[in-house]
Design an enzyme around this catalytic site. Structure first.
Site: not given
Ligand code: CS2
Ligand code: MG
Length: 403
Positions: A148, A160, A211, A213, A237, A263, A284, A317, A340, A403
């Site tokens: 990525r 991001y 991404d 985002h 993404e 996600e 996702r 996370d 991922e 965000w």
């Molecule tokens: C992101 C994440 O991994 C990704 O594709 O969108 O880093 C996302 O920002 C975090 O999981 C938010 O906690």
């Molecule tokens: Mg993402």
């Protein structure tokens, strides 16, 4: 049959917060489930501790589906990230227990292996295009088959996916939400150049992903998708916030760039229209936020009917417990796309010893019975919870944004 005798919620912060559910049985076998919801961790910890665990004691741990339905229908207030992360943790822990009792790695209970390994993508990023391409070459040399690309945007202090650390990206870093500034116009000018130069350096034999985002409008996403087509991205993404699933029809009208979304979804209902109208190419959703292994299999099977493949979220996370469970799912699911893989820090890996391993661009969950991930509670106790928030975004005129 294994009777649930108790459960505990372990909250630990080896560099970032994780919430883990541990379900114990009368056969001395326990199971683990990830319950981490970045920035709202204690909400899920309380949901489990105060509302779910009292209902689990005395139940047959083998009755995974019945317990899932009990927790979903019995909550009355269905769906949502907190509820579905709590259900996910219970579900994952029960699958862990079932597989341990069977003496098999979880993937064997999900239909066995459909592939020899799970293709993963790494996170190349940098403050500018040159640094991002250098990072991508590093991942390519490590054997990654998918990478990525996230770069800083000229004129913006932050963007991001650009990490302060070489490998470990953690967006939740303030004990109050940090305010970032965003400009879609600046961003849209920079990404096509990033991909043009990256393809020139990395060649065509590596998958490149990006991404957005949740930061574009559907028509802006259509334009970016079209601008990237010459560089053949594996996916674009989260091009636009996905509450308005119909909005993705506009993106489809303008570009053939594959779209990945999900996600932040936590149930099949969040993505039903996107999948059945084939408005996306990859879903996702992942184990920890979409109701566990049980519900994720339903989403994947529904996706398979519509030529949509999986692309599970796998950020830092999401704990190694989620990663371990996801890899068993990934190894077996027929319509697998990519996983991922944001590596965790050594401190996190020490709290969560695990059997999964990386080789030649693939992860494999390993052959240990269960999900193959454990928790070292003594090590976890060394890292008390520390409140942390994800950042927020404002436009250059101060307007609150995504965000
Ligand atoms: C992101 C994440 O991994 C990704 O594709 O969108 O880093 C996302 O920002 C975090 O999981 C938010 O906690
Ligand atoms: Mg993402």
């Amino acid at each position: 049959m294994p009777i649930i005798t108790g459960a505990k919620v372990v909250v630990t912060c080896p560099g970032r917060n994780f919430v883990t559910l541990k379900i114990e049985t009368d056969q001395g076998i326990y199971g683990l489930g990830d319950a981490t919801l970045n920035g709202r961790e204690l909400a899920v910890a309380s949901y489990l501790q105060d509302h779910v665990i009292p209902c689990l004691v005395g139940r047959d741990a083998h009755r995974i589906e019945d317990i899932w339905q009990f927790l979903y229908r019995g909550a009355y207030w269905r769906r949502g990230p907190v509820t579905m992360s709590a259900i996910a943790a219970v579900d994952t822990a029960l699958w862990d227990i079932k597989a341990k009792i069977a003496g098999l790695p979880l993937y064997q209970l999900l239909g066995g292996a459909s592939r020899q390994g799970v293709m993963v993508y790494g996170h190349a990023n940098g403050a500018d295009i040159d640094a991002t391409i250098d990072s991508a070459r590093d991942y390519q040399q490590q054997g990654y088959r998918a990478i990525r690309l996230q770069s800083g945007v000229p004129g913006l202090a932050s963007a991001y996916g650009v990490s302060k650390d070489k490998y470990f990206y953690e967006p939740a870093d303030g004990d109050l939400p940090r305010e970032n500034q965003w400009s879609t116009e600046r961003y849209l000018r920079s990404v096509p150049e990033l991909f043009e130069r990256a393809r020139g350096v990395l060649g065509n034999d590596v998958h490149l992903l990006h991404d957005a985002h949740h930061r574009l409008s559907p028509i802006e996403a259509g334009r970016l998708g079209r601008d990237l087509e010459p560089y053949r991205p594996f996916w674009l993404e989260d091009p636009t916030p996905a509450e308005n699933q119909a909005g993705f029809r506009i993106i489809r009208q303008h570009t053939t760039t594959p779209i990945a979304v999900g996600e932040v979804f936590n149930s099949i209902w969040d993505c039903k229209q996107l999948i059945e109208e084939q408005l996306i190419d990859y879903i996702r959703t992942t184990v920890v936020h979409a109701g566990g292994i049980t519900h994720l299999r339903r989403i994947a099977d529904f996706a398979a009917l519509h030529d949509v493949r999986t692309g599970c979220h796998g950020a830092t996370d999401l704990s190694p417990v989620c990663m371990g469970a996801a890899l068993h799912f990934d190894l077996s699911v027929p319509n697998f796309g990519v996983q991922e893989y944001m590596r965790h820090t050594p401190e996190t890996d020490a709290v969560f010893p695990h059997a999964y391993s990386f080789a030649d661009g693939y992860l494999h969950p390993g052959e240990e019975p269960g999900i193959g991930v454990d928790i070292d509670e003594a090590a976890a106790a060394k890292y008390p919870y520390r409140r942390a928030y994800l950042p927020v975004n404002r436009l250059e005129d101060g307007t609150m944004f995504n965000w």
